[in-house]
Design an enzyme around this catalytic site. Structure first.
Site, mmCIF file in Angstrom:
data_model
loop_
_atom_site.group_PDB
_atom_site.id
_atom_site.type_symbol
_atom_site.label_atom_id
_atom_site.label_comp_id
_atom_site.label_asym_id
_atom_site.label_seq_id
_atom_site.Cartn_x
_atom_site.Cartn_y
_atom_site.Cartn_z
ATOM 1 C CG HIS A 159 -0.231 -0.260 2.877
ATOM 2 N ND1 HIS A 159 -0.198 -1.122 3.309
ATOM 3 C CD2 HIS A 159 -0.125 0.896 2.895
ATOM 4 C CE1 HIS A 159 0.803 -0.644 4.245
ATOM 5 N NE2 HIS A 159 0.700 0.299 4.883
ATOM 6 C CD GLU A 187 -5.166 1.173 7.544
ATOM 7 O OE1 GLU A 187 -4.463 0.664 8.490
ATOM 8 O OE2 GLU A 187 -5.447 -0.458 6.987
ATOM 9 C CD GLN A 198 -2.407 2.219 5.838
ATOM 10 O OE1 GLN A 198 -1.500 2.424 5.700
ATOM 11 N NE2 GLN A 198 -3.325 0.911 5.669
ATOM 12 C CG HIS A 234 3.198 4.371 6.172
ATOM 13 N ND1 HIS A 234 2.406 5.087 6.816
ATOM 14 C CD2 HIS A 234 2.852 3.267 5.286
ATOM 15 C CE1 HIS A 234 1.275 3.676 6.954
ATOM 16 N NE2 HIS A 234 1.383 2.787 6.533
ATOM 17 C CD GLU A 275 2.358 -0.905 7.181
ATOM 18 O OE1 GLU A 275 2.261 0.092 7.290
ATOM 19 O OE2 GLU A 275 1.645 -1.850 8.128
HETATM 20 N N1 CMX Z 1 7.607 10.547 6.842
HETATM 21 C C1 CMX Z 1 9.160 10.852 6.102
HETATM 22 N N2 CMX Z 1 9.420 11.629 7.293
HETATM 23 C C2 CMX Z 1 9.000 11.828 8.280
HETATM 24 C C3 CMX Z 1 7.676 11.236 8.870
HETATM 25 C C4 CMX Z 1 7.052 10.009 7.751
HETATM 26 N N3 CMX Z 1 6.171 9.956 8.088
HETATM 27 N N4 CMX Z 1 7.532 11.340 10.125
HETATM 28 C C5 CMX Z 1 8.459 11.993 10.919
HETATM 29 N N5 CMX Z 1 9.080 11.726 9.753
HETATM 30 C C6 CMX Z 1 10.753 13.014 9.886
HETATM 31 C C7 CMX Z 1 10.628 14.034 9.793
HETATM 32 O O1 CMX Z 1 10.225 15.256 9.259
HETATM 33 C C8 CMX Z 1 11.512 14.504 11.105
HETATM 34 O O2 CMX Z 1 12.929 14.572 9.929
HETATM 35 P P1 CMX Z 1 13.778 15.480 10.298
HETATM 36 O O3 CMX Z 1 14.427 15.284 12.008
HETATM 37 O O4 CMX Z 1 15.276 16.126 9.408
HETATM 38 O O5 CMX Z 1 13.092 17.050 10.879
HETATM 39 C C9 CMX Z 1 12.056 13.519 11.969
HETATM 40 O O6 CMX Z 1 11.781 12.182 10.786
HETATM 41 C C10 CMX Z 1 11.748 12.802 13.251
HETATM 42 O O7 CMX Z 1 10.449 13.626 13.200
HETATM 43 P P2 CMX Z 1 8.876 13.988 14.613
HETATM 44 O O8 CMX Z 1 7.689 15.170 14.345
HETATM 45 O O9 CMX Z 1 9.599 14.335 15.432
HETATM 46 O O10 CMX Z 1 8.648 12.206 14.286
HETATM 47 P P3 CMX Z 1 8.742 11.554 15.734
HETATM 48 O O11 CMX Z 1 10.127 11.442 15.772
HETATM 49 O O12 CMX Z 1 7.914 11.775 16.577
HETATM 50 O O13 CMX Z 1 7.646 10.089 14.668
HETATM 51 C C11 CMX Z 1 8.478 8.118 13.282
HETATM 52 C C12 CMX Z 1 8.751 9.847 13.146
HETATM 53 C C13 CMX Z 1 8.252 8.014 12.121
HETATM 54 C C14 CMX Z 1 9.520 8.142 13.875
HETATM 55 C C15 CMX Z 1 6.861 8.011 13.666
HETATM 56 O O14 CMX Z 1 5.623 8.905 12.763
HETATM 57 C C16 CMX Z 1 6.262 6.708 13.867
HETATM 58 O O15 CMX Z 1 7.427 5.798 14.687
HETATM 59 N N6 CMX Z 1 5.765 6.100 12.258
HETATM 60 C C17 CMX Z 1 5.524 4.515 12.894
HETATM 61 C C18 CMX Z 1 4.204 4.402 13.163
HETATM 62 C C19 CMX Z 1 3.242 4.755 12.128
HETATM 63 O O16 CMX Z 1 3.431 5.936 11.350
HETATM 64 N N7 CMX Z 1 1.772 4.627 12.135
HETATM 65 C C20 CMX Z 1 1.007 5.122 11.949
HETATM 66 C C21 CMX Z 1 0.060 4.103 10.150
HETATM 67 C C22 CMX Z 1 -0.282 3.077 10.602
HETATM 68 C C23 CMX Z 1 -0.162 2.153 9.356
HETATM 69 O O17 CMX Z 1 -0.043 2.250 8.821
HETATM 70 O O18 CMX Z 1 -1.726 1.520 9.935
HETATM 71 CO CO CO Z 2 0.550 1.427 6.636
#
Ligand code: CMX
Ligand code: CO
Length: 141
Positions: A12, A48, A59, A83, A133
């Site tokens: 997705h 979602e 998604q 993502h 993912e």
């Molecule tokens: N894609 C790309 N970059 C991302 C991002 C994303 N989705 N989300 C945050 N970032 C980047 C930010 O731009 C930032 O970069 P810089 O340091 O260069 O500025 C950095 O990551 C940290 O950003 P933040 O706002 O402080 O975000 P966090 O670290 O708190 O969280 C992440 C980022 C990826 C660790 C968190 O989103 C995560 O754990 N994701 C996994 C779980 C998830 O996304 N669940 C929802 C979807 C569920 C599903 O698909 O079913």
């Molecule tokens: Co997903």
């Protein structure tokens, strides 16, 4: 296991949206996309909707609250690509391979995703700024 055997397909493409029903309507109207699934995944803080795109899904993600990952993403970056989900045969094997390659993982053990899938996230810093993912299909489809 070789790297080429790991990725099966794009499972997705996930888009963070502010208004779920308006976005679903737009995808249906503009692309003729069919809704095939809707689920609240409490663990991930999202509601979602999956739209069919051949053997893959679009998604659409809506946050359950402002303090969730998608809620914070929307506040900081606005709507857009959140993502990419890659389908793998075994999420454990994919985690082990990513770890061995020195990638920064968000999940070191599988979590439960929608549709009974088993999932793990790889940090965006590992692969060109895109959150990844890894998705293993559940036994119940
Ligand atoms: N894609 C790309 N970059 C991302 C991002 C994303 N989705 N989300 C945050 N970032 C980047 C930010 O731009 C930032 O970069 P810089 O340091 O260069 O500025 C950095 O990551 C940290 O950003 P933040 O706002 O402080 O975000 P966090 O670290 O708190 O969280 C992440 C980022 C990826 C660790 C968190 O989103 C995560 O754990 N994701 C996994 C779980 C998830 O996304 N669940 C929802 C979807 C569920 C599903 O698909 O079913
Ligand atoms: Co997903």
């Amino acid at each position: 296991m070789s790297a080429e055997a790991l990725l099966q397909a794009i499972d997705h493409v996930a888009i963070a949206v502010k208004n779920l029903s308006a976005s679903v309507a737009a995808y249906q109207k503009l692309l003729g996309a069919e809704v095939v699934h809707e689920e609240v995944v409490e663990d991930q803080g999202v509601r979602e909707v999956l739209l069919k795109a051949g053997g893959s899904f679009i998604q659409l993600l809506h946050p359950l609250g402002p303090e969730t990952t998608v809620g914070k993403f929307l506040a900081k970056r606005g709507e857009g690509l959140h993502h990419v989900g890659y389908r793998v045969r075994s999420v454990e094997q994919a985690i082990a391979q990513a770890k061995a390659a020195g990638m920064r993982l968000i999940d070191e053990a599988p979590r439960r995703g929608s549709r009974g899938t088993r999932i793990a996230f790889v940090h965006p810093s590992a692969l060109g700024g895109t959150l990844i993912e890894l998705v293993e299909e559940g036994t119940h489809g």
